[in-house]
Design a protein around this motif. Structure first.
Motif, PDB file in Angstrom:
ATOM      1  N   ASP A 193      -6.170  10.619 -13.579  1.00  0.00           N
ATOM      2  CA  ASP A 193      -4.863  11.025 -14.127  1.00  0.00           C
ATOM      3  C   ASP A 193      -3.793   9.995 -13.761  1.00  0.00           C
ATOM      4  O   ASP A 193      -2.965   9.624 -14.584  1.00  0.00           O
ATOM      5  N   ALA A 194      -3.846   9.546 -12.501  1.00  0.00           N
ATOM      6  CA  ALA A 194      -2.822   8.595 -12.046  1.00  0.00           C
ATOM      7  C   ALA A 194      -2.909   7.279 -12.820  1.00  0.00           C
ATOM      8  O   ALA A 194      -1.908   6.587 -12.986  1.00  0.00           O
ATOM      9  N   THR A 234       0.838  -1.201   0.000  1.00  0.00           N
ATOM     10  CA  THR A 234       0.000   0.000   0.000  1.00  0.00           C
ATOM     11  C   THR A 234       0.873   1.250   0.000  1.00  0.00           C
ATOM     12  O   THR A 234       0.645   2.190  -0.780  1.00  0.00           O
ATOM     13  N   GLU A 271       2.333   1.848  -3.377  1.00  0.00           N
ATOM     14  CA  GLU A 271       1.329   2.304  -4.343  1.00  0.00           C
ATOM     15  C   GLU A 271       0.927   3.754  -4.073  1.00  0.00           C
ATOM     16  O   GLU A 271       0.619   4.501  -5.009  1.00  0.00           O
ATOM     17  N   LEU A 272       0.939   4.160  -2.801  1.00  0.00           N
ATOM     18  CA  LEU A 272       0.638   5.564  -2.488  1.00  0.00           C
ATOM     19  C   LEU A 272       1.657   6.490  -3.154  1.00  0.00           C
ATOM     20  O   LEU A 272       1.295   7.550  -3.675  1.00  0.00           O
ATOM     21  N   THR A 317      -8.179  13.285 -10.246  1.00  0.00           N
ATOM     22  CA  THR A 317      -6.765  13.073  -9.894  1.00  0.00           C
ATOM     23  C   THR A 317      -6.408  11.597 -10.010  1.00  0.00           C
ATOM     24  O   THR A 317      -5.351  11.244 -10.554  1.00  0.00           O
ATOM     25  N   SER A 343      -7.817  11.125   1.338  1.00  0.00           N
ATOM     26  CA  SER A 343      -6.921  12.219   1.728  1.00  0.00           C
ATOM     27  C   SER A 343      -7.166  13.455   0.868  1.00  0.00           C
ATOM     28  O   SER A 343      -7.100  14.584   1.369  1.00  0.00           O
ATOM     29  N   ASP A 373      -4.278  -4.569  -1.141  1.00  0.00           N
ATOM     30  CA  ASP A 373      -3.278  -3.639  -0.613  1.00  0.00           C
ATOM     31  C   ASP A 373      -3.053  -2.450  -1.560  1.00  0.00           C
ATOM     32  O   ASP A 373      -2.946  -1.310  -1.103  1.00  0.00           O
ATOM     33  N   ALA A 426      -4.513   1.767  -1.398  1.00  0.00           N
ATOM     34  CA  ALA A 426      -3.804   3.026  -1.651  1.00  0.00           C
ATOM     35  C   ALA A 426      -4.679   4.003  -2.432  1.00  0.00           C
ATOM     36  O   ALA A 426      -4.586   5.224  -2.248  1.00  0.00           O
ATOM     37  N   ALA A 481       2.316   9.616 -10.207  1.00  0.00           N
ATOM     38  CA  ALA A 481       1.592   9.578 -11.480  1.00  0.00           C
ATOM     39  C   ALA A 481       0.598  10.726 -11.594  1.00  0.00           C
ATOM     40  O   ALA A 481       0.310  11.208 -12.689  1.00  0.00           O
ATOM     41  N   ALA A 482       0.069  11.175 -10.466  1.00  0.00           N
ATOM     42  CA  ALA A 482      -0.931  12.248 -10.494  1.00  0.00           C
ATOM     43  C   ALA A 482      -0.296  13.617 -10.290  1.00  0.00           C
ATOM     44  O   ALA A 482      -1.000  14.627 -10.256  1.00  0.00           O
ATOM     45  N   ILE A 504      -1.681  11.039   1.399  1.00  0.00           N
ATOM     46  CA  ILE A 504      -1.075  11.059   0.055  1.00  0.00           C
ATOM     47  C   ILE A 504       0.441  10.924   0.191  1.00  0.00           C
ATOM     48  O   ILE A 504       1.058  11.619   1.004  1.00  0.00           O
ATOM     49  N   ARG A 545       3.425   5.668  -5.857  1.00  0.00           N
ATOM     50  CA  ARG A 545       3.232   5.576  -7.305  1.00  0.00           C
ATOM     51  C   ARG A 545       2.071   6.474  -7.742  1.00  0.00           C
ATOM     52  O   ARG A 545       2.182   7.212  -8.732  1.00  0.00           O
ATOM     53  N   LEU A 546       0.965   6.427  -6.984  1.00  0.00           N
ATOM     54  CA  LEU A 546      -0.199   7.239  -7.346  1.00  0.00           C
ATOM     55  C   LEU A 546       0.127   8.726  -7.272  1.00  0.00           C
ATOM     56  O   LEU A 546      -0.239   9.500  -8.155  1.00  0.00           O
ATOM     57  N   LEU A 571       1.163  14.760  -7.574  1.00  0.00           N
ATOM     58  CA  LEU A 571       0.910  15.291  -6.230  1.00  0.00           C
ATOM     59  C   LEU A 571       2.236  15.338  -5.467  1.00  0.00           C
ATOM     60  O   LEU A 571       2.983  14.364  -5.443  1.00  0.00           O
TER      61      LEU A 571
END
Lengths: 363, 363
Positions: B150-151, A74, A77-78, B147, B133, B122, B126, A84-85, A114, A80-81, A87
């Motif tokens: 987009d990711a 997790t 992946e947080l 968002t 969040s 898992d 995320a 990718a976004a 995030i 990665r997200l 943020l």
């Protein structure tokens, strides 16, 4: 019965002997919660969890936090997200209004999840979810901690210092920041100009903690400022420590810290970053355990041994020194849950008790 | 541009062709959020996520929810902890006060995360953490969804039906229960006595949804009651659907449902559980796509084909039928983002258009 004040890794390490000097069912641990954060909606209690996981036999003893062998799907992946976004990575504080909204106990330490800036493992996360859900179901942090302790078959009694929020805020030239931003995100880089325990003026120790502080107390080699300081910031704690036998293990060898940011935090709060400074900070302590190489001269009883804890044998040696010191300054050995009948049996060539008052049965 | 109303798995399956009939950047999907829950503090949006994950190429197409190949370490540990601590498994609703506290959008559907009753993977988790969040950082669900889209490099435009809370509550002889308790925890066992969209009286479709409903609309073979019903419960949606060309795919072949609890939910809300009942429910629909074996006679245009969707080729066939129907009932083919210049090219032996009004260029 004996009560340990625990935060960070110093006191948990002291508790990690394979053959406990103090029988585990005689031990209460009061854990610092000033380091806690609410991260992505979950209340994370790092100092409680180190004790919880070690007591449950699952602690990662390389890092002294998290669960040994845990996966991090997790958390990865947080990142990665967020990447990718587009943020920005954290720590991402929620806004000022949110800091005092939501769960009362999470005040002043609420972060977005995030790009989660603390590394939460997947099984570890289940602990935070269960704890936070117990709170949301109406239980106190004390009750939630007891439930988790049951789940991990803990033999010791683990207590959060309070069911109220206290947030350790470090003041720096870059502005104020929660301890976890200072420690995890900034790796203790910013200069410390002061430390504040936000909420301490209204937070209360729990009745369970107040009862535990009537027993003899051991303060392990935890950081006096941010590990023990939040516990001491609660009303009545210092007074209670003044009324019961207390022995403290210095986290320094003279002015050399064994680990962590303790020297910076001591200096940044106007204290001498040394064993002498710790002794002055702990005015209520009746005796100390110093490293055998520590020549600090003190007008209170001192027992000396090798205080570096790198494994169970070290933990047992330092725990024996603590027991000897407690017994020498008024704790009733029969009440300490010692594994031996006579505390003198705890003595040995590896501990120098020459500066302690005489122990019953010992020359 | 064409807008799909999506919930459950029916419409996502329709969108899953490898060679899209409607160019992906011409497609807007309005997702049902009546099924959403807040679970262990995280807003979980199953119907949005099926579209999100499929569009991102990571959907588990065996189950049509979750991420393909995801691990479940946290979920498994939640069950282990609950079992070890003697905590009863869920669904564990938070108490009534909590249902209307906390995040506005999570109203009437807040569950504790103890023994998490929905299986959250898992990596999946995320996504929920990032979404929640973003909400906690002050963004709307529409913004948070964008968002995440987009990711995942989504080409379609994915919109939640509303930024306000609507909770699908199923009334049964055992009492009322959130749709996820009915569906996931009770496997659609309890008899349905009614379905309520709590919050719908004050919830509003977003401006983005209102704009999307001005385009021609496809309602895939989703459940008319709990997948499409919550979208239709929002003020102005039915009126908007009455003003634009709409084609709906029946989730039945006569009175045989292709999947899921649609028959029970139709019957439990006073509707005939059949294609005829769907046609009556969708009074605003200008045309329908029925299965080739479905003999239902209707006084509106119907196109027939094999409507069972078991893979990309099926999805493309049914999507071609939808496009042919839309073009036949007034949608401008040039505005639909079709992959062909003339919609007649979409016709073939596998589609029976004999009950449609004549298409330009087709005999």
């Amino acid at each position: 019965m004996v009560t340990f004040l625990a935060g960070g890794t110093g006191t948990p390490k002291l508790l990690s002997g394979d053959e406990p000097v103090f029988a585990r069912d005689s031990v209460t641990v009061v854990g610092n919660t000033g380091d806690d954060v609410e991260l992505g909606g979950l209340l994370v209690c790092p100092d409680l969890d180190t004790v919880l996981f070690d007591g449950g036999g699952v602690l990662d003893r390389e890092t002294w936090w998290g669960i040994d062998g845990d996966s991090h799907e997790t958390n990865a992946e947080l990142f990665r997200l967020a990447d990718a976004a587009g943020l920005e990575e954290g720590p991402r504080y929620l806004d000022d209004d949110a800091q005092t909204a939501g769960r009362e106990i999470a005040r002043w330490r609420r972060f977005s999840g995030i790009a989660e800036f603390m590394t939460i493992g997947d099984r570890d996360r289940a602990v935070h979810i269960t704890r936070t859900s117990l709170l949301d179901e109406g239980h106190s942090l004390t009750e939630a901690t007891r439930t988790l302790a049951d789940a991990f078959d803990l033999e010791i009694d683990l207590l959060p210092m309070s069911d109220d929020p206290v947030a350790t805020i470090v003041h720096t030239p870059d502005g104020e920041m929660h301890f976890q931003e200072y420690w995890v995100a900034n790796r203790a880089g910013p200069r410390v100009e002061g430390v504040e325990f936000r909420g301490a003026e209204t937070a209360e120790p729990t009745p369970e903690v107040e009862a535990a502080l009537a027993d003899p107390v051991v303060i392990g080699p935890s950081n006096p400022v941010t590990s023990v300081g939040p516990i001491r910031s609660l009303a009545g704690v210092d007074a209670a420590l003044g009324e019961t036998p207390v022995v403290a293990v210095s986290p320094f060898c003279e002015d050399e810290a064994f680990s962590g940011p303790v020297a910076d935090l001591m200096a940044g709060t106007g204290r001498e970053p040394s064993t002498a400074g710790v002794a002055e900070t702990y005015g209520f302590a009746d005796a100390f355990v110093f490293d055998e190489a520590d020549g600090t001269d003190l007008d209170r009883p001192v027992v000396r041994t090798d205080t570096e804890i790198d494994g169970p044998a070290d933990a047992e040696r330092v725990a024996r020194a603590c027991a000897l010191a407690l017994a020498a300054v008024g704790a009733d050995p029969d009440d300490l849950g010692l594994a031996v009948d006579d505390p003198a049996e705890l003595d040995g060539d590896d501990i120098d008790t020459s500066e302690l008052p005489a122990l019953g049965g010992k020359p």
